[in-house]
Design a protein around this motif. Structure first.
Motif, short mmCIF file in Angstrom:
data_model
loop_
_atom_site.label_atom_id
_atom_site.label_comp_id
_atom_site.label_asym_id
_atom_site.label_seq_id
_atom_site.Cartn_x
_atom_site.Cartn_y
_atom_site.Cartn_z
N GLY A 36 4.85 -2.57 10.20
CA GLY A 36 3.80 -3.56 9.94
C GLY A 36 2.45 -3.21 10.53
N VAL A 37 2.23 -1.93 10.87
CA VAL A 37 0.94 -1.52 11.41
C VAL A 37 0.37 -0.39 10.58
CG1 VAL A 37 1.50 -2.24 13.76
CG2 VAL A 37 2.01 0.11 13.04
N LEU A 38 -0.93 -0.13 10.79
CA LEU A 38 -1.66 0.84 10.00
C LEU A 38 -1.19 2.26 10.27
CD1 LEU A 38 -4.19 1.06 8.06
CD2 LEU A 38 -5.50 1.60 10.13
N GLY A 39 -1.08 3.07 9.21
CA GLY A 39 -0.66 4.45 9.35
C GLY A 39 -1.72 5.45 8.94
N GLN A 76 -1.66 -4.98 4.43
CA GLN A 76 -0.96 -5.58 3.30
C GLN A 76 -1.22 -4.80 2.01
OE1 GLN A 76 -2.18 -9.60 2.23
NE2 GLN A 76 -0.15 -10.06 1.44
N ALA A 77 -2.48 -4.39 1.81
CA ALA A 77 -2.81 -3.62 0.61
C ALA A 77 -2.07 -2.28 0.60
CB ALA A 77 -4.32 -3.39 0.53
N TYR A 78 -1.98 -1.64 1.76
CA TYR A 78 -1.26 -0.37 1.84
C TYR A 78 0.24 -0.56 1.60
CZ TYR A 78 -4.96 2.81 3.44
OH TYR A 78 -6.06 3.61 3.49
N GLU A 127 1.39 1.46 -4.73
CA GLU A 127 2.46 2.26 -5.33
C GLU A 127 2.76 3.48 -4.49
OE1 GLU A 127 3.34 4.75 -9.47
OE2 GLU A 127 1.68 3.33 -9.37
N LYS A 128 1.69 4.10 -3.96
CA LYS A 128 1.82 5.26 -3.07
C LYS A 128 0.79 5.12 -1.96
CE LYS A 128 3.30 8.87 -6.34
NZ LYS A 128 2.90 10.17 -6.95
N THR A 129 1.15 5.63 -0.77
CA THR A 129 0.15 5.71 0.28
C THR A 129 -0.82 6.84 -0.06
OG1 THR A 129 1.43 7.28 1.59
CG2 THR A 129 1.81 4.93 2.01
N ARG A 130 -1.95 6.87 0.67
CA ARG A 130 -2.95 7.91 0.40
C ARG A 130 -2.36 9.31 0.62
NH1 ARG A 130 -7.41 9.30 -2.43
NH2 ARG A 130 -8.85 10.59 -1.24
N MET A 188 -10.23 5.73 -0.04
CA MET A 188 -10.21 4.38 0.54
C MET A 188 -10.02 3.31 -0.53
SD MET A 188 -12.87 4.50 3.75
CE MET A 188 -12.18 3.04 4.54
N ALA A 189 -9.24 3.62 -1.55
CA ALA A 189 -9.06 2.70 -2.67
C ALA A 189 -8.43 1.38 -2.23
CB ALA A 189 -8.19 3.36 -3.75
N GLU A 190 -7.46 1.45 -1.29
CA GLU A 190 -6.79 0.22 -0.83
C GLU A 190 -7.77 -0.69 -0.10
OE1 GLU A 190 -3.83 3.31 -1.59
OE2 GLU A 190 -5.63 3.26 -0.33
N ASN A 191 -8.67 -0.11 0.69
CA ASN A 191 -9.67 -0.93 1.38
C ASN A 191 -10.59 -1.61 0.40
OD1 ASN A 191 -8.88 1.49 3.11
ND2 ASN A 191 -9.80 0.16 4.64
#
Length: 445
Positions: free
Chosen positions: A101-104, A256-258, A262-265, A303-306
């Motif tokens: 639940g944290v940023l990667g 949450q967006a990440y 569908e895939k991570t960056r 940075m599409a999710e941001n």
């Protein structure tokens, strides 16, 4: 002059070579040595560079090697852009963090710490070998996390290692453009750490134009950071933050967006670049056009999710051109030719920010000449920014201590003290998760 590029099979190397091709001045780079551990990637990038140079007279000679010592000997400049663990490692960094639940993200939060823990030992070894084999060389570090890695290398190279990043350059360019100013004529008051800084002023002909931008909601909301952070928040800050601060100011929404993507960056880039390198194995493939096509897709999705979480829409076309290669070239030219210039760089503090010690690497405007980069005196940061800078620098120091000692407990401490990790138990699980997937962290005991 000889330039050695570490990570020479990396996807963005053609950007650096393209900048070198445009440099026709005296004392320019005439020889480029690409170093990488992966021979097939080296061959792929060499093909792209060959097509870039085809119509350019006196293009810098390019050679490739997997022998690090051979690559370093006789170098005037060493450009470090390595990725320990590859893009698959980046994807693992993201996956393990998001499961907790944290940023990667690769430079911010848990992902940045994991990346730093496996990169610092390699970077330190490189620094020692440069000091032995090419003691007069200048090292330009683009390896992420850039500030942390630059500080690790500076313990062996002193001020002969300088970190670069394109984020402050792009931010200053966007602000100047929206204000109708020439970015080359503007003085950008930017202060912080790598991926953790703020533009507090933009002076043109001695006049600070930033208040005019902050006072105009239309202008303020018309460019990337205005769309990303929102006009009201920027006006509350009284400054324009680096885009990476979105991970701090809007952390919950970004995580949450990440998680929903569908895939991570990292996973996206790993798949995308695997296709490119696979295509380069075909003898008849058009290397440069394939690289251009892949790069355009890479930049457009940055940075599409941001942007999705902020409702910021697509990136502007003018923001798809990168810029770190221009910083690298300007830095090399200033040192090699003693052409005095000012660039935003990652350098040792040397008293610039009183809240940090002299050896702490910070990101500020620096005057560059034949003697290297010298940080320019800046005003203190406001308390909220000072607190964040000091907290993150404290985490970086724990990462360096863990990498030096091999202490698993110190690694846990580094994760637990980060502002974006909300529990010591989460920090323990992160260390367990990362050591399970990264062989390069086996040194932590």
């Amino acid at each position: 002059m000889k330039l050695t590029i570490l990570g020479g099979g990396g996807f963005r190397v053609p950007l650096v070579y393209g900048a070198l091709l445009a440099d026709r001045g005296e004392g320019r780079v005439t020889r480029v040595v690409l170093h990488d551990l992966d021979d097939s990637r080296l061959n792929a990038v060499a093909r792209v560079l060959g097509e870039q140079a085809a119509a350019v007279p006196d293009a810098p000679e390019v050679t490739a090697t997997t022998d690090l010592d051979e690559a370093l000997r006789g170098a005037d400049f060493v450009f470090s852009a390595i990725r320990v663990g590859g893009l698959e490692g980046r994807a693992d960094d993201e996956r393990v963090a998001l499961a907790q639940g944290v940023l990667g993200q690769e430079t911010v939060g848990a992902g940045g710490i994991a990346y730093g823990l496996r990169t610092v030992p390699v970077a330190v070894d490189i620094a020692r070998r440069v000091a032995h084999l090419a003691p007069d060389a200048w090292v330009i570090n683009f390896t992420n996390p850039a500030g942390l890695v630059t500080e690790a290398m500076s313990r062996h190279l002193g001020d002969r290692v300088i970190g670069i990043c394109d984020s402050p350059v792009g931010l200053g360019r966007r602000i100047a453009r929206v204000l109708g100013a020439d970015p080359k004529e503007a003085w950008i008051d930017y202060v912080g750490l790598n991926h953790l800084g703020w533009v507090r002023g933009l002076r043109v002909a001695g006049r600070d134009e930033l208040p005019r931008l902050l006072a105009d909601p239309g202008l303020l909301g018309s460019f990337e950071e205005g769309k990303l952070f929102g006009v009201d928040w920027l006006r509350s800050l009284g400054a324009i933050p680096n885009e990476y601060l979105h991970y701090y100011y809007f952390n919950r929404e970004t995580v949450q967006a990440y998680q929903q993507a569908e895939k991570t960056r990292g996973a996206f880039l790993a798949d995308q670049q695997a296709r490119f390198y696979e295509e380069m194995k075909r003898p008849g493939a058009a290397a440069l056009s394939a690289w251009d096509r892949t790069r355009a897709e890479r930049e457009a999705t940055y940075m599409a999710e941001n942007r999705e979480s902020a409702g910021a829409g697509e990136r502007d076309a003018d923001d798809l051109s990168g810029g770190y290669e221009k910083v690298a070239l300007a830095l090399m030219r200033a040192i090699a030719r003693d052409e005095r210039t000012t660039l935003i760089l990652n350098v040792r503090n040397q008293g610039t920010l009183s809240v940090l010690d002299a050896d702490a690497v910070i990101e500020v405007p620096a005057l560059v000449d034949a003697n290297g980069a010298h940080p320019v005196s800046v005003a203190p940061l406001p308390e909220h920014a000072t607190g964040l800078v000091c907290a993150v620098k404290g985490v970086e120091r724990e990462v360096l201590a863990a990498a030096e000692s091999g202490s698993r407990a110190t690694a846990v401490k580094a994760f637990a003290l980060h502002p974006l990790v909300d529990s010591v138990n989460v920090a323990r699980r992160l260390v367990e998760g990362y050591t399970d997937v990264h062989p390069g962290l086996a040194y932590l005991r």
